[in-house]
Design an enzyme around this catalytic site. Sequence first.
Site, short mmCIF file in Angstrom:
data_model
loop_
_atom_site.label_atom_id
_atom_site.label_comp_id
_atom_site.label_asym_id
_atom_site.label_seq_id
_atom_site.Cartn_x
_atom_site.Cartn_y
_atom_site.Cartn_z
N HIS A 9 -12.35 26.49 -1.40
CA HIS A 9 -13.53 27.21 -1.86
C HIS A 9 -13.64 27.07 -3.38
O HIS A 9 -12.66 26.74 -4.05
CB HIS A 9 -13.43 28.69 -1.47
CG HIS A 9 -13.71 28.94 -0.03
ND1 HIS A 9 -13.12 29.95 0.68
CD2 HIS A 9 -14.53 28.30 0.84
CE1 HIS A 9 -13.56 29.94 1.93
NE2 HIS A 9 -14.41 28.94 2.05
N GLY A 56 -18.84 21.77 2.53
CA GLY A 56 -18.52 22.78 3.54
C GLY A 56 -19.73 23.51 4.10
O GLY A 56 -19.93 23.56 5.31
N ASP A 61 -17.00 21.47 6.97
CA ASP A 61 -15.91 22.16 7.66
C ASP A 61 -15.93 21.81 9.15
O ASP A 61 -14.89 21.56 9.77
CB ASP A 61 -16.03 23.68 7.50
CG ASP A 61 -15.89 24.14 6.06
OD1 ASP A 61 -15.29 23.42 5.24
OD2 ASP A 61 -16.39 25.25 5.76
N ASP A 81 -10.85 31.42 -0.59
CA ASP A 81 -10.99 32.54 -1.51
C ASP A 81 -11.17 33.79 -0.67
O ASP A 81 -12.27 34.05 -0.17
CB ASP A 81 -12.18 32.32 -2.44
CG ASP A 81 -12.40 33.47 -3.40
OD1 ASP A 81 -11.59 34.42 -3.40
OD2 ASP A 81 -13.38 33.41 -4.16
N HIS A 88 -21.01 30.50 4.74
CA HIS A 88 -20.72 29.73 5.96
C HIS A 88 -19.44 30.22 6.63
O HIS A 88 -18.72 29.46 7.25
CB HIS A 88 -20.64 28.24 5.62
CG HIS A 88 -19.55 27.88 4.64
ND1 HIS A 88 -19.54 28.30 3.35
CD2 HIS A 88 -18.43 27.16 4.80
CE1 HIS A 88 -18.46 27.84 2.74
NE2 HIS A 88 -17.76 27.15 3.61
N ASP A 91 -18.43 29.04 10.10
CA ASP A 91 -17.86 27.69 10.14
C ASP A 91 -16.38 27.71 9.75
O ASP A 91 -15.56 27.01 10.33
CB ASP A 91 -18.61 26.75 9.19
CG ASP A 91 -20.06 26.54 9.58
OD1 ASP A 91 -20.42 26.89 10.72
OD2 ASP A 91 -20.82 26.02 8.74
N ARG A 97 -9.85 28.50 13.82
CA ARG A 97 -9.61 28.65 15.26
C ARG A 97 -9.25 27.32 15.91
O ARG A 97 -8.34 27.24 16.72
CB ARG A 97 -10.84 29.25 15.94
CG ARG A 97 -10.64 29.59 17.39
CD ARG A 97 -11.85 30.26 18.05
NE ARG A 97 -12.46 31.31 17.26
CZ ARG A 97 -13.62 31.19 16.59
NH1 ARG A 97 -14.31 30.07 16.64
NH2 ARG A 97 -14.10 32.19 15.90
#
Length: 126
Positions: A9, A56, A61, A81, A88, A91, A97
Amino acid sequence: MTRVALIAHDEKKADLIDFVQQHEAQLTDYELIGTGTTGKRLMEATDLEVDRQASGPLGGDLMIGGQIAEGRLDGLIFLRDPLTAQPHEPDVSALLRICDVHDTPLATNLSSAAFLLEGLKRKGES
């Protein structure tokens, strides 16, 4: 060849650049993937090549998540961060996950990133 994705980030990009510079000798032997701005900044600050995906927030991402789902990545370093809301965030959550679903090593801070690289180094030596 070992393939590692590098994402950070905005507030963590400088930390990732410093980290990559410290580990540049090891990372030279890896194929590196990154999101747009992060990949660009890493290439400007090092002699490494980074296969840049979209930014991203523009789907980068998810593009990296797709490579994880396809079994094409050996690890992900994603310096997030935790104190700033990300537009987002869904995402980001999906990317974390998919790492869990596919048992892909994931580092979200500098300490775990160092352990991830050490583990990949040991795996490559065996």
